[in-house]
Design a protein around this motif. Structure first.
Motif, mmCIF file in Angstrom:
data_model
loop_
_atom_site.group_PDB
_atom_site.id
_atom_site.type_symbol
_atom_site.label_atom_id
_atom_site.label_comp_id
_atom_site.label_asym_id
_atom_site.label_seq_id
_atom_site.Cartn_x
_atom_site.Cartn_y
_atom_site.Cartn_z
ATOM 1 N N LYS A 33 0.824 -1.209 0.000
ATOM 2 C CA LYS A 33 0.000 0.000 0.000
ATOM 3 C C LYS A 33 0.854 1.253 0.000
ATOM 4 O O LYS A 33 0.547 2.221 -0.701
ATOM 5 N N LYS A 34 1.943 1.243 0.749
ATOM 6 C CA LYS A 34 2.842 2.396 0.788
ATOM 7 C C LYS A 34 3.439 2.657 -0.596
ATOM 8 O O LYS A 34 3.525 3.790 -1.043
ATOM 9 N N ILE A 35 3.843 1.575 -1.246
ATOM 10 C CA ILE A 35 4.418 1.707 -2.585
ATOM 11 C C ILE A 35 3.385 2.233 -3.563
ATOM 12 O O ILE A 35 3.675 3.110 -4.388
ATOM 13 N N GLU A 36 2.168 1.729 -3.484
ATOM 14 C CA GLU A 36 1.090 2.195 -4.376
ATOM 15 C C GLU A 36 0.816 3.675 -4.169
ATOM 16 O O GLU A 36 0.551 4.410 -5.127
ATOM 17 N N ASN A 37 0.843 4.125 -2.922
ATOM 18 C CA ASN A 37 0.567 5.532 -2.626
ATOM 19 C C ASN A 37 1.660 6.457 -3.106
ATOM 20 O O ASN A 37 1.407 7.620 -3.401
ATOM 21 N N GLU A 38 2.876 5.946 -3.185
ATOM 22 C CA GLU A 38 3.993 6.770 -3.670
ATOM 23 C C GLU A 38 3.921 6.886 -5.169
ATOM 24 O O GLU A 38 4.233 7.778 -5.808
#
Length: 97
Positions: free
Chosen positions: A92-97
């Motif tokens: 999720k963190k990667i997707e948000n970046e």
């Protein structure tokens, strides 16, 4: 005692090979001191202590406050849920970046 397929599964979920080896070994022997874990898993004691702290921080093992401290692995099903949740959070963190 610990096979390479099990270690590979835990590697895929984010653990190092040594973390996986220590977790799986502890799961198979039950409650144990760090010394016993190091001796029976053939892992250097200083590495064992470091890895036990890492696994404890992840919630994959529990400490029993005794003299000396004993460790116990959480059940594999719970361990897998924790590792999958961590992996999902990282995704999720990667997707948000």
């Amino acid at each position: 005692m610990v096979n390479s397929d099990e270690i590979r599964l835990f590697n895929d979920l984010g653990l190092t090979s040594t973390q996986a080896k220590i977790y799986l070994h502890l799961n198979s022997i039950g409650n144990a001191t760090a010394k016993k874990i190091a001796d029976t898993s053939k892992t250097p004691r200083q590495d064992t202590y470091r890895i036990l702290n890492e696994l404890f921080s992840l919630g994959l093992i529990e400490k029993k406050i005794t003299k000396p401290i004993e460790y116990r692995a959480v059940p594999p099903e719970e361990c897998l849920k924790i590792l999958i949740a961590i992996r999902n959070e990282e995704t999720k963190k990667i997707e948000n970046e």
